[in-house]
Enzyme design. Structure first.
Site, PDB file in Angstrom:
ATOM      1  CE  LYS A  23      -2.889   9.356   2.299  1.00 53.80           C
ATOM      2  NZ  LYS A  23      -3.728   8.245   1.792  1.00 53.80           N
ATOM      3  CG  ASP A  30      -1.755   1.199   1.374  1.00 56.30           C
ATOM      4  OD1 ASP A  30      -1.512   2.195   0.669  1.00 56.30           O
ATOM      5  OD2 ASP A  30      -2.676   1.169   2.219  1.00 56.30           O
ATOM      6  CB  THR A  66      -4.792   7.413  -1.667  1.00 62.96           C
ATOM      7  OG1 THR A  66      -3.534   7.769  -1.110  1.00 62.96           O
ATOM      8  CG2 THR A  66      -5.596   6.612  -0.674  1.00 62.96           C
TER       9      THR A  66
END
Ligand code: DSN
Length: 426
Positions: free
Chosen positions: A226, A197, A223
């Site tokens: 960021k 991740d 994600t």
């Protein structure tokens, strides 16, 4: 926002106030960033009106010909940036991307070896209060008490003892580089899948200034908002490498896609997927690499300034975009420091430190990051100034005159690095 201001002035005001807060403060929450106007424009479009359950070319609704173009661009750009053979761009969030990856690789109750939340891991990596801790049998590795770094001998020992089906690497508060190849060796030794991740470090990985998980992991999640500097959302990437068991290799891409839809989610957020595509086109420009390098340079100068000011840092410094201050010796609590910095418009978050003796709601650490300030154009000189401001506040936590002085310095600094003003990219 002329339509919104007329129709719903309360929401328009809240939005305007938030934009002004972002303009006038120093955003140092390590997981936040500032997207370009092009990304904002893509998000605020009628693509939100469309139902597109399924995947490009295989939708459950008609009228998706243009949505397919946009989603395919997002997929192609994600594959190009990360050197992946397969990319799913539909996860609404990092947690949902992780859930889909577990769904694709595991059965309920299978064993996962992941990084302890209290040592810098993430809720969705098996915390007991999270779905991941409830549906899977999770055991943890952490960081060494002496060095604040992941001890690969320790990870190996736990993996040999526990025989997990999946080893999960990646963190949300770990300031050091992760050795993905070393994790691969351990995963091979115990016959486990390896997943990373990379939500926090995705931009650094994309710019190739961090070790690359994609060639060595079975699945990588991230994600998009960021260090990657896109809209709020996530991606799942895989290389589909030869080491996978033949039955898994054939099906991995399919398993991931069906774990996202229909496994976890319904209609994808196509306006957000279009914005992810825009952010990824930005990430493919040469100046993105310079941006990522500057994030790391800035973090190093900030760390040095905090150390010079007498603050203690977990692991003694940083290799990436984030820093974890250990407040134990100051006698202050994380919440108190987060609040005091917030008063002068320096935004950070309180955070657990490894082996913390305080509770998660008021821990002993402060997490800081440089992605957003670097987007504003700040460099080493500004990091030194900001570091000195932080030290001043920590050392004079109750001194209102010092707070006033620092707040003025913050205001002076931000005016030199404006965001969302005029016709600049931001
Ligand atoms: N909440 C994010 C962070 O701040 O690191 C992780 O999901």
């Amino acid at each position: 926002m002329s339509f919104l201001s007329k129709f719903d002035p309360e929401i328009a005001d809240a939005i305007e106030n938030e934009i002004n807060r972002q303009r006038s403060g120093l955003e140092m929450i390590a997981s936040e960033n500032i997207v370009s106007r092009a990304v904002l424009e893509a998000m605020g479009t009628p693509l939100t009106n469309k139902y597109s359950e399924g995947y490009p070319g295989k939708r459950y609704y008609g009228g998706n010909q243009f949505i397919d173009v946009s989603e395919n661009l997002a997929i192609d750009r994600a594959k190009k940036i990360f050197g992946a053979e397969h990319a799913n761009v539909q996860p609404h969030s990092g947690s949902q991307a992780n859930a889909a990856a577990y769904f694709a690789l595991l059965n309920p109750s299978d064993k996962i070896l992941a990084m302890n939340l209290a040592h810098g891991g993430h809720l969705s990596h098996g915390a007991p209060v999270n779905f991941s801790g409830k549906f899977y049998n999770v055991v943890f590795y952490g960081v060494s008490k002496d060095t604040g770094r992941i001890d690969m001998d320790d990870v190996r020992e736990i993996a040999l003892r526990e025989k997990p089906r999946l080893i999960l690497t990646g963190a949300s508060a770990y300031p050091r580089e992760i050795d993905f190849a070393a994790f691969r060796k351990i995963a091979d030794e115990v016959g486990a899948y390896l997943m990373a991740d990379i939500a926090h470090i995705a931009g650094l990985v994309a710019a190739k200034i961090h070790s690359d998980p994609v060639p060595v992991c079975d699945v990588v999640t991230t994600t998009t908002h960021k260090t990657l500097r896109g809209p709020r959302g996530a991606l799942i990437l895989s290389k589909i490498a030869d080491r996978l068991r033949p039955e898994d290799k054939k099906n991995l891409a399919q398993k991931i896609d069906s774990a996202v839809f229909p496994g976890m989610q319904g209609g994808p957020l196509e306006h957000v997927i279009a914005a992810k595509a825009v952010a990824m086109l930005e990430a493919l420009q040469p100046d993105f690499i310079e941006y990522q390098k500057q994030i790391v340079k800035n973090a190093k100068v900030l760390a040095e300034t905090l150390l010079a000011g007498g603050l203690k840092l977990v692991s003694g410094g940083t290799d990436n975009h984030l820093i974890l201050i250990d407040l134990t010796d100051t006698g202050l609590a994380g919440k108190q420091v987060e609040d005091a910095l917030g008063e002068v418009e320096i935004y950070v978050n309180k955070n657990m430190i490894p082996y913390d003796t305080r509770k998660p709601t008021d821990p002993s650490g402060i997490r800081l990051g440089t992605p957003a300030l670097t987007t504003r154009g700040m460099k080493e000189n500004e990091m030194k100034l900001v570091g000195e401001m932080i030290v001043k506040i920590v050392k004079n936590i109750a001194d209102e005159n010092i707070k006033k002085e620092v707040r003025e310095s913050v205001r002076e600094l931000v005016t030199k690095f404006p965001i969302y003003q005029g016709f600049s990219v931001l």
